[in-house]
Each structure stands twice: as C-alpha cells, then as structure tokens.
Scaffold this motif. Structure first.
Motif, mmCIF file in Angstrom:
data_model
loop_
_atom_site.group_PDB
_atom_site.id
_atom_site.type_symbol
_atom_site.label_atom_id
_atom_site.label_comp_id
_atom_site.label_asym_id
_atom_site.label_seq_id
_atom_site.Cartn_x
_atom_site.Cartn_y
_atom_site.Cartn_z
ATOM 1 N N PRO A 1 0.852 -1.179 -0.057
ATOM 2 C CA PRO A 1 -0.025 -0.157 -0.198
ATOM 3 C C PRO A 1 0.915 1.206 -0.069
ATOM 4 N N GLN A 2 2.180 1.179 0.329
ATOM 5 C CA GLN A 2 2.955 2.214 0.345
ATOM 6 C C GLN A 2 3.756 2.522 -1.046
ATOM 7 N N ALA A 3 3.257 1.914 -1.998
ATOM 8 C CA ALA A 3 3.781 2.080 -3.359
ATOM 9 C C ALA A 3 3.418 3.383 -3.803
ATOM 10 N N GLN A 4 2.557 4.027 -3.762
ATOM 11 C CA GLN A 4 2.176 5.474 -4.100
ATOM 12 C C GLN A 4 2.946 6.401 -3.311
ATOM 13 N N ARG A 5 3.511 6.100 -2.501
ATOM 14 C CA ARG A 5 4.364 7.281 -1.598
ATOM 15 C C ARG A 5 5.571 7.819 -2.502
ATOM 16 N N ILE A 6 5.870 7.089 -3.492
ATOM 17 C CA ILE A 6 7.234 7.557 -4.172
ATOM 18 C C ILE A 6 7.106 7.910 -5.535
ATOM 19 N N VAL A 7 5.780 8.014 -5.949
ATOM 20 C CA VAL A 7 5.562 8.213 -7.429
ATOM 21 C C VAL A 7 5.949 9.817 -7.804
ATOM 22 N N ASN A 8 6.169 10.492 -6.783
ATOM 23 C CA ASN A 8 6.450 11.956 -6.952
ATOM 24 C C ASN A 8 7.880 12.251 -7.302
ATOM 25 N N GLU A 9 8.869 11.245 -6.861
ATOM 26 C CA GLU A 9 10.168 11.541 -6.850
ATOM 27 C C GLU A 9 10.872 10.658 -7.969
ATOM 28 N N ALA A 10 11.396 11.634 -8.966
ATOM 29 C CA ALA A 10 11.525 10.886 -10.249
ATOM 30 C C ALA A 10 12.900 9.763 -10.047
ATOM 31 N N SER A 11 13.643 10.240 -9.502
ATOM 32 C CA SER A 11 14.901 9.068 -9.173
ATOM 33 C C SER A 11 14.563 7.895 -8.212
ATOM 34 N N ASP A 12 13.527 8.134 -7.284
ATOM 35 C CA ASP A 12 12.841 7.180 -6.568
ATOM 36 C C ASP A 12 12.225 6.013 -7.404
ATOM 37 N N VAL A 13 11.218 6.852 -8.692
ATOM 38 C CA VAL A 13 10.735 6.018 -9.052
ATOM 39 C C VAL A 13 11.458 5.200 -10.176
ATOM 40 N N LYS A 14 12.400 5.852 -10.643
ATOM 41 C CA LYS A 14 13.362 4.934 -11.449
ATOM 42 C C LYS A 14 14.052 3.918 -10.985
ATOM 43 N N ALA A 15 14.510 3.991 -9.475
ATOM 44 C CA ALA A 15 14.924 2.761 -8.838
ATOM 45 C C ALA A 15 13.732 1.616 -8.547
ATOM 46 N N TYR A 16 12.860 2.279 -8.238
ATOM 47 C CA TYR A 16 11.749 1.598 -7.928
ATOM 48 C C TYR A 16 11.470 0.253 -9.243
ATOM 49 N N LEU A 17 11.362 1.210 -10.466
ATOM 50 C CA LEU A 17 11.005 0.432 -11.876
ATOM 51 C C LEU A 17 12.135 -0.518 -12.021
#
Length: 334
Positions: A7-23
């Motif tokens: 459920p915490q997945a949406q917490r990082i969608v606004n951070e480009a670098s975090d999103v890239k690392a997550y992907l």
C-alpha cells in the motif's frame, strides 16, 4: 508477495529518481521469478524504498540502486542490506561480508576507529528502564516481579531489557588487526546506518545502553521483538505507537497501543522515535521480502547439519552460521 501489492507504493511516485530505482527493482523481480535467492535480494531493495523510515534512507537506497552497473551489482546490493541491516536486528546475529558499493568502504574505515566495546552495564540500563516504565512491560502492562511494593502484587512476571539497536552491533575487536571479521562486520553495520544519516555516535560504546535505545519487556514479547515479528508503528500522537505483529501475537495481554512517558526526560528519556522507526522498517522489509523466513531456515539448517556438505551446497548455511559466531562482545584494545 510483490512490492506492487504494498500500500505504500504510491508514496514515491512524485520522486523521479525514486521511481526510476523502483522500476528497476520491478523489472528484475519479473526476470528473477524462478530464481529465489536473487528474487529475494531485489525484493528487499523494493521494500526498502517503499518502507524507508525517512527520506534520507530512501534517497540513499535509491542512490545505491542507480549506481548498480548490472544485475550482479543489484543482487549484491540487496544481499548487503539483508546482512548489514536486517540480519543484525533479527536475533542480534552478525555476518562478515565485504560491501558491494565502493564508496561504502571509505565510510567503514572511518567507523572502525570509533567502535568500542559495549560496556557491561546492562543491569543498570534495565534498572533505569524499569523505573521509567513504572515497573511494567511496555508491551503488555504486566508488572515486574521486583516491583518495590508492600505487599507485593498477586501476579507478576520477569521482564527483560530490550535493546532497539542490538548490543551485539558493537563487537569487541583489536583495531590493529585489519583483517578481523568482527571489526569489519561491525563497522559495516554502522557504516550503513551512518549512510542512512543516523548519528551512530549517539549509540556507540556505553550509549548503546542509553534509555533512548532500551525498553522493559516480558520475555516472549522481547523474543518477538528481536526476531522482527513485533514492532511499534508511530502514530500521530507523540511517543504513542501501535503494536504490529507478523504471525501470532505472543501474549493475550499484548497492548494494541504503547505510550511512553517519563517523569524525568533528561535522566530517564523515552525510546527514540527514529530508532523505533528503523526497527519497524527492518521488520517490514524482512517479512514482506521473505528474508526473515529465509534467515530462520538457514539458522535451523545450521543447527541440524553440523557438518558442511562436500559439494558446497551448504555454503549459505556456513555463511550465516559464521555470522552467529561473531555475536560476542569483548574488549577493544588500543
């Protein structure tokens, strides 16, 4: 369980670098579906991103992921976090392994200089925690059998002193021996915490017994806390936490909420929120990634095998068994 289900997945969608690392983690989760060991290491990284106790930790994990050149680096990174973050908090065991990130070594060399023996004042920490915690287990409210009441209570229990950052983080070593695995492993743990922006000087040496790092707990609750099956989740109210569990609740008396109070904040401070948040993160990542179950299996196998297999199939068992041998505190000599 995939990190996509968290459920915490949406917490990082606004951070480009975090999103890239997550992907990147998601991509390799799919690729390693049939390779359990690699999959676990990558999932650990994903859950660290999703459940980081603060933005500093998330930024550091992101930076480490983006610095990986290939899948081998990524797997090694996940393994490093498993052994230097999760493992020390689970049963307070330890393992010597060289960190995969090169810049990590510079931090570790500096940390080695500051490692000191955890002083033998565990009893003093327990006595003071009992006073602060009103002679009760913080997780259940049950009264300690040594409570100074006359007449004594009809029902009382034996409590233990529970450390948030394990005492065994501070292994005794001779700093002149650069190849000492206890020194190297202990420095590795503290270097990771330092890179996560934790002030390791605040719980180094005798400070590991600071009341900001200890609580009074009933034995079964303490065991669950050490095994990462029980953690305290911060609420919107200061020093008030919700008790969360993975698996059965150890005692029927376990409280749903735990509130820390003190009559003397200077001499008897309450547990540090940032340390409880770190422990909570270790619990979540360990269980959601499957690392906790894996560590339990490996330790069980280490007890049962006794002798290593000649074909090398017990290599992981050897590694974690050796980890437990480093879980001792002796003096540091200059």
């Amino acid at each position: 369980m995939s990190t996509l289900d968290d459920p915490q997945a949406q917490r990082i969608v606004n951070e480009a670098s975090d999103v890239k690392a997550y992907l990147i983690c998601l991509e390799y989760e799919k690729e390693f579906t049939a390779i359990a060991g690699k999959l676990r290491c990558v999932i650990i990284l994903g859950f660290l991103l999703l459940n980081a106790p603060n933005q500093d930790v998330r930024m550091e994990v992101t930076k480490c992921i983006l610095s990986c050149k290939d899948e081998s680096d990524l797997v090694n990174l996940g393994s490093s976090f498993e052994r230097y973050v999760i493992l020390p908090f689970q049963r307070s065991n330890a393992k010597f392994q060289r960190a995969p990130v090169k810049t990590f070594e510079a931090v570790k060399r500096q940390v080695k200089v500051d490692i000191r023996e955890a002083p033998k004042n565990h009893k003093d920490a327990k006595d003071r925690a009992l006073i602060r915690d009103n002679w009760t287990c913080v997780a259940t409210g049950l009264i300690d059998s040594n409570v100074p009441e006359d007449p004594p209570p009809e029902f009382a229990i034996r409590t233990e002193c529970a450390h948030i950052v394990p005492e065994a983080t501070f292994f005794g070593v001779n700093p002149k021996s650069e190849q000492n695995p206890k020194l190297d492993y202990s420095a590795s743990i503290l270097a990771v915490l330092s890179r996560f922006r934790y002030d390791i000087s605040s719980f180094n040496g005798e400070k590991v017994h600071s009341l900001t790092n200890v609580m009074t707990m009933e034995r079964n609750m303490h065991d669950a806390f050490n095994r990462l099956k029980f953690y305290l989740e911060a609420t919107s109210q200061k020093d008030r936490y919700e008790a969360k569990f993975f698996g059965p609740i150890p005692l029927r008396d376990a409280r749903q909420f735990v509130t820390f109070t003190t009559k003397d904040p200077d001499y008897l401070p309450v547990p540090a929120p940032e340390l409880l948040a770190l422990h909570a993160t270790c619990c979540k990542v360990a269980h959601l990634s499957g690392a906790a179950e894996w560590i339990d299996i490996v330790y069980r196998d280490a007890d049962e095998i006794g002798v290593l297999a000649p074909d090398g199939t017990s290599g992981d068992v050897l590694g974690y068994a050796l980890a437990s041998l480093s879980n001792h505190t002796v003096s540091v000599r200059g």
